[in-house]
Scaffold this active site. Structure first.
Site, PDB file in Angstrom:
ATOM      1  N   LYS A 221       0.792   8.983  21.355  1.00 14.22           N
ATOM      2  CA  LYS A 221      -0.306   8.185  20.777  1.00 14.22           C
ATOM      3  C   LYS A 221      -0.031   6.702  20.957  1.00 14.22           C
ATOM      4  CE  LYS A 221      -0.330   7.191  16.144  1.00 14.22           C
ATOM      5  NZ  LYS A 221      -0.455   5.770  15.827  1.00 14.22           N
ATOM      6  N   ASN A 222       1.194   6.289  20.621  1.00 17.82           N
ATOM      7  CA  ASN A 222       1.493   4.854  20.620  1.00 17.82           C
ATOM      8  C   ASN A 222       1.606   4.264  22.020  1.00 17.82           C
ATOM      9  OD1 ASN A 222       1.429   4.964  17.894  1.00 17.82           O
ATOM     10  ND2 ASN A 222       3.633   4.646  17.555  1.00 17.82           N
TER      11      ASN A 222
ATOM     12  N   CYS B  83      -2.826   3.541   8.886  1.00 22.34           N
ATOM     13  CA  CYS B  83      -2.101   4.030   7.713  1.00 22.34           C
ATOM     14  C   CYS B  83      -1.812   2.880   6.755  1.00 22.34           C
ATOM     15  CB  CYS B  83      -0.771   4.652   8.131  1.00 22.34           C
ATOM     16  SG  CYS B  83      -0.934   6.256   8.910  1.00 22.34           S
TER      17      CYS B  83
ATOM     18  N   ARG C 113       0.730  -4.888   6.697  1.00 19.54           N
ATOM     19  CA  ARG C 113       0.380  -4.840   8.118  1.00 19.54           C
ATOM     20  C   ARG C 113      -0.509  -6.018   8.551  1.00 19.54           C
ATOM     21  NH1 ARG C 113      -0.167   1.264  10.185  1.00 19.54           N
ATOM     22  NH2 ARG C 113       1.061   0.394  11.866  1.00 19.54           N
TER      23      ARG C 113
ATOM     24  N   ASP D 200       8.873   5.523  12.040  1.00 14.20           N
ATOM     25  CA  ASP D 200       7.980   6.687  12.091  1.00 14.20           C
ATOM     26  C   ASP D 200       8.733   8.003  11.885  1.00 14.20           C
ATOM     27  OD1 ASP D 200       5.909   4.988  12.528  1.00 14.20           O
ATOM     28  OD2 ASP D 200       5.510   5.577  14.586  1.00 14.20           O
TER      29      ASP D 200
ATOM     30  N   ARG E 281      -4.518  12.374  13.607  1.00 16.61           N
ATOM     31  CA  ARG E 281      -4.576  11.050  14.245  1.00 16.61           C
ATOM     32  C   ARG E 281      -3.450  10.912  15.261  1.00 16.61           C
ATOM     33  NH1 ARG E 281      -3.792   6.880  10.103  1.00 16.61           N
ATOM     34  NH2 ARG E 281      -3.532   5.790  12.053  1.00 16.61           N
TER      35      ARG E 281
HETATM   36  C1  UD1 Z   1       3.595   0.225  15.834  1.00 22.46           C
HETATM   37  C2  UD1 Z   1       3.309   1.708  15.897  1.00 22.46           C
HETATM   38  C3  UD1 Z   1       3.688   2.368  14.583  1.00 22.46           C
HETATM   39  C4  UD1 Z   1       5.115   2.046  14.209  1.00 22.46           C
HETATM   40  C5  UD1 Z   1       5.368   0.540  14.254  1.00 22.46           C
HETATM   41  C6  UD1 Z   1       6.836   0.171  14.049  1.00 22.46           C
HETATM   42  C7  UD1 Z   1       1.433   1.771  17.432  1.00 22.46           C
HETATM   43  C8  UD1 Z   1      -0.027   2.057  17.623  1.00 22.46           C
HETATM   44  N1  UD1 Z   1       1.889   1.893  16.165  1.00 22.46           N
HETATM   45  O1  UD1 Z   1       2.753  -0.304  14.818  1.00 22.46           O
HETATM   46  O2  UD1 Z   1       3.546   3.780  14.741  1.00 22.46           O
HETATM   47  O3  UD1 Z   1       5.376   2.508  12.901  1.00 22.46           O
HETATM   48  O4  UD1 Z   1       4.970   0.017  15.534  1.00 22.46           O
HETATM   49  O5  UD1 Z   1       7.612   0.802  14.998  1.00 22.46           O
HETATM   50  O6  UD1 Z   1       2.143   1.492  18.368  1.00 22.46           O
HETATM   51  N2  UD1 Z   1       4.078  -7.617  11.266  1.00 22.46           N
HETATM   52  C9  UD1 Z   1       3.762  -8.871  10.785  1.00 22.46           C
HETATM   53  N3  UD1 Z   1       2.814  -9.594  11.438  1.00 22.46           N
HETATM   54  C10 UD1 Z   1       2.171  -9.137  12.540  1.00 22.46           C
HETATM   55  C11 UD1 Z   1       2.510  -7.869  13.038  1.00 22.46           C
HETATM   56  C12 UD1 Z   1       3.471  -7.121  12.368  1.00 22.46           C
HETATM   57  O7  UD1 Z   1       4.321  -9.317   9.791  1.00 22.46           O
HETATM   58  O8  UD1 Z   1       1.322  -9.853  13.085  1.00 22.46           O
HETATM   59  C13 UD1 Z   1       5.077  -6.815  10.559  1.00 22.46           C
HETATM   60  C14 UD1 Z   1       4.476  -5.523   9.999  1.00 22.46           C
HETATM   61  O9  UD1 Z   1       3.860  -5.733   8.758  1.00 22.46           O
HETATM   62  C15 UD1 Z   1       5.692  -4.646   9.919  1.00 22.46           C
HETATM   63  C16 UD1 Z   1       6.522  -5.082  11.133  1.00 22.46           C
HETATM   64  O10 UD1 Z   1       6.031  -6.356  11.513  1.00 22.46           O
HETATM   65  O11 UD1 Z   1       6.409  -4.936   8.746  1.00 22.46           O
HETATM   66  C17 UD1 Z   1       6.440  -4.159  12.317  1.00 22.46           C
HETATM   67  O12 UD1 Z   1       5.099  -3.975  12.686  1.00 22.46           O
HETATM   68  P1  UD1 Z   1       4.624  -3.719  14.184  1.00 22.46           P
HETATM   69  O13 UD1 Z   1       5.813  -3.539  15.065  1.00 22.46           O
HETATM   70  O14 UD1 Z   1       3.622  -4.743  14.566  1.00 22.46           O
HETATM   71  O15 UD1 Z   1       3.900  -2.323  14.055  1.00 22.46           O
HETATM   72  P2  UD1 Z   1       2.532  -1.886  14.710  1.00 22.46           P
HETATM   73  O16 UD1 Z   1       2.405  -2.443  16.078  1.00 22.46           O
HETATM   74  O17 UD1 Z   1       1.434  -2.058  13.735  1.00 22.46           O
END
Ligand code: UD1
Length: 413
Positions: free
Chosen positions: A22-23, A115, A120, A301, A394
């Site tokens: 998915k990711n 989720c 986030r 995850d 999902r």
């Molecule tokens: C992706 C994965 C998700 C996984 C996560 C961490 C996808 C579609 N989803 O989610 O399954 O759990 O990586 O491995 O690929 N953060 C900020 N600001 C931002 C962006 C992120 O503070 O602009 C923080 C988030 O709140 C979190 C951390 O960074 O605490 C990691 O998030 P991120 O790596 O961005 O996760 P996703 O890309 O949402």
């Protein structure tokens, strides 16, 4: 509304074929917006998050054609979607920002959903776009971005997967060279870089902390297959470690699952690797210490499925969640099933080795839902995972069928 019913059964035996991730699939779908040509994905996983992302693309003027598992994505026309609602279906909807801005000089998005495992935010995505020259404004609940993108140095405060992917995509069509520092190193980031390069982009260094993107005039169509799902493979490994068994996972990539496999071996299971897959045997015997980290650390995850292993393994296990602030939502449900878990802030302490009891539990998020199915495999009596069990669809392709093929008793009601 999906409800899953699980009965305890014999140890898991047999083989499963791991689906595409998915990711990896979701960013590739977003990347199709970078070209007016067609991007073909030969085997697209049948997931509701993929459907949501495709519906969002269609709302942006793209066409999505399915032929069996194959999918052809063409964004000859491209307009920002009018509705905010569909961006709340999946967190990955934020990934249309980079491609749209790069191609049109304009993007409009709303805060994405997905989720509810923490706040986030998308501040790092927005800071990245601003560093590339976009003007970012907020109007009537939408975030609007305008500007012609120029290459720049972008430093990420955190190695965010989504921000790295979004900025990498935007930079492919920017004028000049972009360096993303403190970039995420996840295999799905590398997979997206391969897809972009197949489309004519010049991306180097994906998989390291510094990604360099040399902007090009335009991208073209390509065929790209997203990598197998290391989280699906890891979930099945945890199922075997919790319920016992001997299972073969074809397509699994053990080299992308080191942190998890190392912990499972440390806790007493036997893992063997071979070209094209891995085998896991035996039940976990010893408690574990888990600290979630960015790749190549232990994946957040996998924290919920691994906690089920800790619940049924004698001894005291300690889990520290460092990535998301609200990712212990499976804990009250596991406690409802008789687990002994104490949570303090981001630490969970599990006194394992007690037999879990089947119960009606609610599914708070995707990975928690999968974990509760695993818990049901080891519990006495029947477990029903309801109230949000659709989250499981999902991110897992018919998980109940995959587990049933391994001898588990899991039904969709
Ligand atoms: C992706 C994965 C998700 C996984 C996560 C961490 C996808 C579609 N989803 O989610 O399954 O759990 O990586 O491995 O690929 N953060 C900020 N600001 C931002 C962006 C992120 O503070 O602009 C923080 C988030 O709140 C979190 C951390 O960074 O605490 C990691 O998030 P991120 O790596 O961005 O996760 P996703 O890309 O949402």
């Amino acid at each position: 509304m999906a409800i899953f019913e699980v009965e305890p059964g014999a140890p898991l035996m047999g083989e499963a074929v791991i689906h595409p991730a998915k990711n990896a699939a979701l960013p590739v779908i977003a990347a199709s917006l970078l070209t007016a040509d067609t991007l073909v994905v030969p085997d697209m996983p049948d997931l509701t998050d993929v459907q949501s992302m495709c519906e969002l693309l269609v709302a942006c003027g793209a066409t999505v054609e399915r032929d069996g598992a194959s999918m052809a994505l063409s964004a000859r026309q491209l307009t920002p979607p009018a509705s905010a609602a569909m961006m709340r279906w999946t967190r990955a909807s934020a990934l249309i920002m980079g491609p749209m801005l790069a191609r049109l000089g304009y993007a409009r998005i709303t805060m994405p959903g997905g989720c509810a495992i923490g706040q986030r935010p998308i501040d790092l995505h927005l800071k990245g776009m601003a560093a590339l020259g976009a003007e970012v404004t907020t109007r009537q609940g939408f975030i609007e971005l305008h500007g012609t993108l120029r290459g720049a140095v972008v430093y990420l405060d955190l190695p965010s997967v989504g921000a790295t992917e979004n900025i990498m995509m935007a930079a492919t069509l920017a004028d000049g060279v972009t360096r993303i520092e403190n970039a995420a190193k996840e295999p799905e980031v590398v997979d997206l870089a391969h897809c972009l390069n197949a489309m004519g982009a010049l991306v180097h260094g994906a998989g390291t902390a510094t990604i360099v993107v040399r902007g090009v005039e335009s991208l073209h169509g390509a065929t790209h297959q997203p990598i197998p799902d290391r989280i699906e493979a890891g979930t099945l490994c945890c199922a075997a470690a919790a319920a016992g068994g001997n299972i073969l996972l074809r397509n699994a990539r053990p080299e992308q699952m080191r942190a998890l496999l190392f912990k499972l071996q440390e806790s007493g299971t036997t893992v063997s690797e071979f070209p094209g897959g891995l085998r896991i045997r035996g039940k976990a015997k010893w408690p574990m210490e888990i600290r979630t980290l960015s790749y190549p650390g232990f994946p957040t995850d996998m924290q919920a499925p691994m906690m089920v292993v800790a619940c049924v393994t004698p001894g005291t296990s300690v889990f520290l969640e460092t990535i998301f602030e609200n990712r212990f939502m499976h804990v009250p449900e596991l406690i409802r099933m008789g687990a002994s878990i104490r949570v303090e802030d981001r630490v969970a302490v599990i006194e394992g080795g007690y037999r879990l009891q089947g119960a009606d539990v609610r599914c708070p998020d995707l990975r928690s839902g999968a974990a509760l199915l695993l818990a049901g495999l080891t519990a006495d009596g029947i477990t029903r995972v309801e109230d949000g069990a659709g989250h499981i669809d999902r991110g897992y392709v018919r998980l109940e069928e995959t587990l049933s093929a391994l001898g588990a008793k899991v039904r969709r009601l």
